[in-house]
Design a protein around this motif. Structure first.
Motif, PDB file in Angstrom:
ATOM      1  N   ASN A  21     -16.504 -11.883 -31.312  1.00 41.41           N
ATOM      2  CA  ASN A  21     -16.784 -13.485 -31.406  1.00 41.41           C
ATOM      3  C   ASN A  21     -17.939 -13.385 -32.808  1.00 41.41           C
ATOM      4  O   ASN A  21     -17.760 -14.502 -33.444  1.00 41.41           O
ATOM      5  N   SER A  63      -1.634 -19.889 -31.085  1.00 40.59           N
ATOM      6  CA  SER A  63      -2.738 -20.994 -31.835  1.00 40.59           C
ATOM      7  C   SER A  63      -2.467 -22.056 -31.199  1.00 40.59           C
ATOM      8  O   SER A  63      -1.795 -22.473 -30.042  1.00 40.59           O
ATOM      9  N   THR A  64      -3.615 -23.225 -31.438  1.00 43.17           N
ATOM     10  CA  THR A  64      -3.535 -24.289 -30.565  1.00 43.17           C
ATOM     11  C   THR A  64      -2.673 -25.605 -31.338  1.00 43.17           C
ATOM     12  O   THR A  64      -2.671 -26.605 -30.635  1.00 43.17           O
ATOM     13  N   TRP A 105      -5.297 -16.261 -39.089  1.00 38.32           N
ATOM     14  CA  TRP A 105      -6.484 -16.381 -38.967  1.00 38.32           C
ATOM     15  C   TRP A 105      -7.256 -16.913 -40.328  1.00 38.32           C
ATOM     16  O   TRP A 105      -8.522 -17.459 -40.420  1.00 38.32           O
ATOM     17  N   TRP A 149     -15.544 -22.179 -26.397  1.00 35.47           N
ATOM     18  CA  TRP A 149     -15.896 -22.352 -27.736  1.00 35.47           C
ATOM     19  C   TRP A 149     -16.046 -23.934 -28.507  1.00 35.47           C
ATOM     20  O   TRP A 149     -15.312 -24.629 -27.907  1.00 35.47           O
ATOM     21  N   TYR A 197     -15.048 -25.297 -32.284  1.00 36.59           N
ATOM     22  CA  TYR A 197     -14.688 -25.026 -33.819  1.00 36.59           C
ATOM     23  C   TYR A 197     -15.001 -26.255 -34.629  1.00 36.59           C
ATOM     24  O   TYR A 197     -14.525 -27.385 -34.301  1.00 36.59           O
ATOM     25  N   GLY A 214     -12.497 -25.839 -27.001  1.00 36.18           N
ATOM     26  CA  GLY A 214     -11.471 -25.113 -26.620  1.00 36.18           C
ATOM     27  C   GLY A 214     -11.832 -23.744 -25.876  1.00 36.18           C
ATOM     28  O   GLY A 214     -12.912 -23.721 -25.565  1.00 36.18           O
ATOM     29  N   ASP A 260     -10.346 -19.621 -25.224  1.00 35.84           N
ATOM     30  CA  ASP A 260      -9.551 -18.536 -25.455  1.00 35.84           C
ATOM     31  C   ASP A 260      -9.382 -17.696 -24.132  1.00 35.84           C
ATOM     32  O   ASP A 260     -10.325 -17.499 -23.355  1.00 35.84           O
ATOM     33  N   LYS A 265      -4.574 -13.108 -27.432  1.00 38.29           N
ATOM     34  CA  LYS A 265      -5.513 -14.103 -27.472  1.00 38.29           C
ATOM     35  C   LYS A 265      -4.780 -15.578 -27.448  1.00 38.29           C
ATOM     36  O   LYS A 265      -4.055 -15.922 -28.500  1.00 38.29           O
ATOM     37  N   SER A 321      -5.028 -19.281 -27.240  1.00 39.33           N
ATOM     38  CA  SER A 321      -5.781 -20.496 -27.629  1.00 39.33           C
ATOM     39  C   SER A 321      -5.481 -21.811 -27.041  1.00 39.33           C
ATOM     40  O   SER A 321      -4.371 -22.322 -27.284  1.00 39.33           O
ATOM     41  N   TYR A 322      -6.411 -22.715 -26.479  1.00 36.48           N
ATOM     42  CA  TYR A 322      -5.996 -23.903 -25.835  1.00 36.48           C
ATOM     43  C   TYR A 322      -7.369 -24.711 -26.376  1.00 36.48           C
ATOM     44  O   TYR A 322      -8.450 -24.415 -26.358  1.00 36.48           O
ATOM     45  N   VAL A 323      -6.984 -26.055 -26.711  1.00 33.61           N
ATOM     46  CA  VAL A 323      -7.920 -27.112 -27.251  1.00 33.61           C
ATOM     47  C   VAL A 323      -7.984 -28.290 -26.362  1.00 33.61           C
ATOM     48  O   VAL A 323      -6.789 -28.687 -25.911  1.00 33.61           O
TER      49      VAL A 323
END
Length: 312
Positions: free
Chosen positions: A208, A231-232, A251, A278, A280, A292, A294, A306, A308-310
């Motif tokens: 992180n 990814s989201t 990334w 997190w 962003y 979102g 992770d 990993k 990721s959701y938003v």
């Protein structure tokens, strides 16, 4: 004839303090040159930060036990007190503190702390608890011996019984973790520690920090060769990226966004899984942010997945 029940006698404050400081000193003495920047369970502190904090407490102990006030000491021990010889400096401060307490505690009296006049015995017990718990922090951060003497655990836990909620209410400790019925684990949990803190926690802290700092290669050094990243976007399913090279491309776009910021708001690790909440953000002509989560998986101390959701 029944055997007599042996009752454990209470350890006096001076002995408890001395042995807790020695416990911490032993863990400091085992730190290797390449471990000072490693993360610790005290999420804002590296190994050096933690050792510097405790050494600073030891330096403060001598003048306070001798009757000085906060104003008398002033900023003498602010900043870095470890210098170029962190182990030597920490051990020297510990020895001086032990000698001062042994000399001054028997006479009784009080010390002047930031929150008011405090009995010397209470001050010494506060220091004992800090050295014991931070000794464990240091040991687990550096892969050292995390075992605590049960007598020290008992002594600090008994003192802490009437003070836990005061400490937590003042923001001095984090929320209590789940109790297990094991004395050492329960003491750590009451002080806001995860007794299972280990390599996966360490990897998550480093990851992180690297991701939030825009250090792409630093983040990639903490993932497996076959890393899976979802990814989201595009919504609603996102996109799968498999393998370090594919994830590097994904990334690099995320970190290359003008005004990019990534902030961990909360996280927890459970075995080989972790969840990170997190925020962003981005700059440019239309700055904004999203929040979102992770969902991570670890393998051999590295991140292997990993997802990721938003929100929204």
């Amino acid at each position: 004839m029944d055997r007599p029940v042996l009752k454990e006698s209470a350890m006096d404050a001076g002995t408890l303090y001395h042995r807790c400081v020695e416990y911490f000193a032993d863990r400091v003495n085992a730190v290797t040159d390449d471990q000072w920047d490693d993360p610790t369970p005290c999420t804002e502190w590296t190994v050096r930060d933690l050792a510097n904090h405790v050494a600073g407490e030891d330096l403060w102990t001598v003048p306070l036990m001798e009757g000085a006030t906060i104003q008398d000491v002033g900023d003498r021990f602010d900043g870095d007190v470890l210098g170029s010889d962190p182990i030597g400096s920490a051990l020297s401060a510990a020895r001086a503190a032990i000698e001062s307490v042994a000399e001054q505690l028997p006479s009784g009296g009080t010390v002047q702390l930031s929150f008011g006049e405090t009995p010397k015995e209470e001050y010494v017990l506060q220091l004992a608890a800090d050295h014991l718990v931070h000794g464990w922090d240091l040991a687990v951060a550096t892969g050292g011996d995390t075992r605590m003497d049960p007598h020290l655990v008992h002594g600090v836990a008994s003192w802490f019984d009437e003070r836990e909620e005061v400490y937590r209410g003042a923001g001095a400790i984090a929320a209590r973790h789940r109790l297990t019925g094991v004395d050492q684990e329960d003491l750590l949990a009451r002080f806001g520690r995860d007794p299972a803190w280990g390599p996966n926690h360490r990897t998550l802290v480093r990851f992180n920090a690297s991701f939030g700092g825009g250090d792409l290669e630093g983040a990639l050094a903490l993932v497996t060769d076959d890393i899976l990243f979802e990814s989201t976007s595009p919504s609603p399913e996102g996109q799968r990226h498999e393998g370090r090279d594919a994830v590097r491309m994904a990334w690099s776009e995320v970190m290359g966004t003008p005004g990019m910021s990534f902030t961990e708001e909360e996280s927890f690790v459970a075995g080989d899984r972790a969840v990170v909440r997190w925020r962003y953000g981005w700059g440019g002509a239309e700055p904004g942010f999203v929040r979102g989560v992770d969902v991570l998986r670890f393998r051999d101390g590295l991140i292997s997945e990993k997802l990721s959701y938003v929100k929204g």
